[in-house]
Scaffold this active site. Structure first.
Site, short mmCIF file in Angstrom:
data_model
loop_
_atom_site.label_atom_id
_atom_site.label_comp_id
_atom_site.label_asym_id
_atom_site.label_seq_id
_atom_site.Cartn_x
_atom_site.Cartn_y
_atom_site.Cartn_z
N ASP A 165 0.86 -1.18 0.00
CA ASP A 165 0.00 0.00 0.00
C ASP A 165 0.90 1.23 0.00
OD1 ASP A 165 -2.15 1.50 2.53
OD2 ASP A 165 -1.78 1.99 0.43
N ASP A 191 3.21 7.26 -4.27
CA ASP A 191 3.63 7.20 -5.68
C ASP A 191 5.14 7.05 -5.80
OD1 ASP A 191 1.11 9.54 -5.75
OD2 ASP A 191 0.98 7.66 -6.86
N1 LIG Z 1 -3.33 3.97 2.26
C1 LIG Z 1 -3.29 5.20 1.56
C2 LIG Z 1 -3.32 5.01 0.09
C3 LIG Z 1 -2.05 5.38 -0.60
N2 LIG Z 1 -2.22 5.12 -2.01
C4 LIG Z 1 -1.74 6.07 -2.97
C5 LIG Z 1 -1.76 7.49 -2.51
C6 LIG Z 1 -1.26 8.44 -3.59
C7 LIG Z 1 -2.04 8.27 -4.88
N3 LIG Z 1 -1.58 9.18 -5.90
C8 LIG Z 1 -2.01 6.84 -5.33
C9 LIG Z 1 -2.49 5.89 -4.27
#
Ligand SMILES: NCCCN[C@H]1CC[C@H](N)CC1
Length: 291
Positions: free
Chosen positions: A159, A162
């Site tokens: 998780d 970017d």
């Molecule tokens: N658990 C939080 C989700 C993190 N996922 C990313 C955050 C930034 C976004 N641009 C892409 C998904």
């Protein structure tokens, strides 16, 4: 910049910027790794921002946390040992703990400030840390995986933010190799795999690397998240050589009206949307394809 609005401006999505109306800034800090901000939005609840990039909002986080967790865990019959890389807000942990077969959940998050801020401002997301099966490691996921004995986990969930900043190496080949080594035969990994509208080149590189490393299935799936750039985000689902995994048909379903989930029913995931998540538009099928 429009007063009273937060715009998500980034070189990762040039020429566009999703904006949210700001009621109040609740926290601003700088950790060892990134700028951390929490604000109360007018229509999406509280919002967590890292280095100017929206990580989650209270209103739509369910779409991401439920899909990134249940797409892998519902694809194998009896997940017991699960590793989360990143996920310091606790949302993925909250979703993993819905699976009664799970006996052990390790999480490795590099930035302790994300954990502390989530516990303070997002208690319904950080609730995941309360599960007794959870062990929190604060550190670099790459180093953590190198130290893990071969074949330890049934599932790994990456998780990440970017590939600019602390998460950059979580998108590179050596990291995927270390994930494959940490998984048991027929084990599964699900990673945050960006948007087919914005990052097709990144996705093609990830798919090429995963096809070389994971000898089971390799599939891209996606979900809608209104507050992520382009309104969607994808996932890379891979399985190692061993018992075959058909990601598109959940063998271990948990559904929205499952009695065990009565305390907090699923808001987004269900078995139909699990299968639908692997359907791709034609331009993406050509670029990504799926074995
Ligand atoms: N658990 C939080 C989700 C993190 N996922 C990313 C955050 C930034 C976004 N641009 C892409 C998904």
């Amino acid at each position: 910049v429009i007063p009273g609005w937060f715009s998500e401006i980034s070189p990762m999505w040039p020429g566009e910027a999703h904006s949210l109306k700001v009621e109040k800034i609740l926290f601003q800090g700088k950790s060892e790794y990134q700028n951390v901000m929490v604000f109360q939005s007018s229509t999406y609840g509280k919002v967590l921002v890292l280095d100017g990039v929206i990580q989650l909002t209270e209103r739509d986080e369910c779409a991401y946390q439920e899909m990134i967790t249940h797409l892998p865990l519902c694809s194998i019959p009896n997940p017991k040992k699960v590793l989360v890389i990143g996920g310091g807000d606790g949302g993925v942990l909250r979703e993993v703990s819905r699976h009664s077969s799970v006996e052990k959940i390790d999480i490795c998050e590099i930035d302790k400030m994300v954990v502390d801020v989530s516990k303070q401002f997002f208690p319904d997301i950080a609730v995941g840390f309360d599960d007794p099966r959870v062990t929190l490691h604060i550190g670099d996921g790459v180093a953590f995986l190198k130290a893990v004995p071969e074949g330890t986990y049934d599932a790994v969930i990456v998780d990440s933010s970017d590939p600019i900043g602390p998460a950059q190496e979580l998108f590179e080949k050596p990291f995927f190799e270390s994930v494959a080594r940490a998984l048991r035969p027929g084990g599964v990994v699900c990673t945050q795999a960006e948007s087919i509208w914005l990052h097709m080149h990144i996705i093609e590189d990830i798919v090429a690397n995963c096809r070389q490393i994971f000898k089971g299935s390799v599939n891209y799936a996606w979900t809608t998240v209104p507050t992520y750039p382009s309104g969607m985000i994808g996932f890379m689902l891979c399985s190692t050589e061993g018992p075959s995994v058909d990601f598109k048909h959940p063998v271990n379903p948990i559904d929205e009206n499952d009695s065990q989930q009565s305390t907090r029913p699923l808001k987004f995931y269900n078995s139909e949307i699990h299968t639908a998540a692997f359907c791709l538009p034609s331009f993406a099928k050509r670029a990504i394809g799926s074995k």
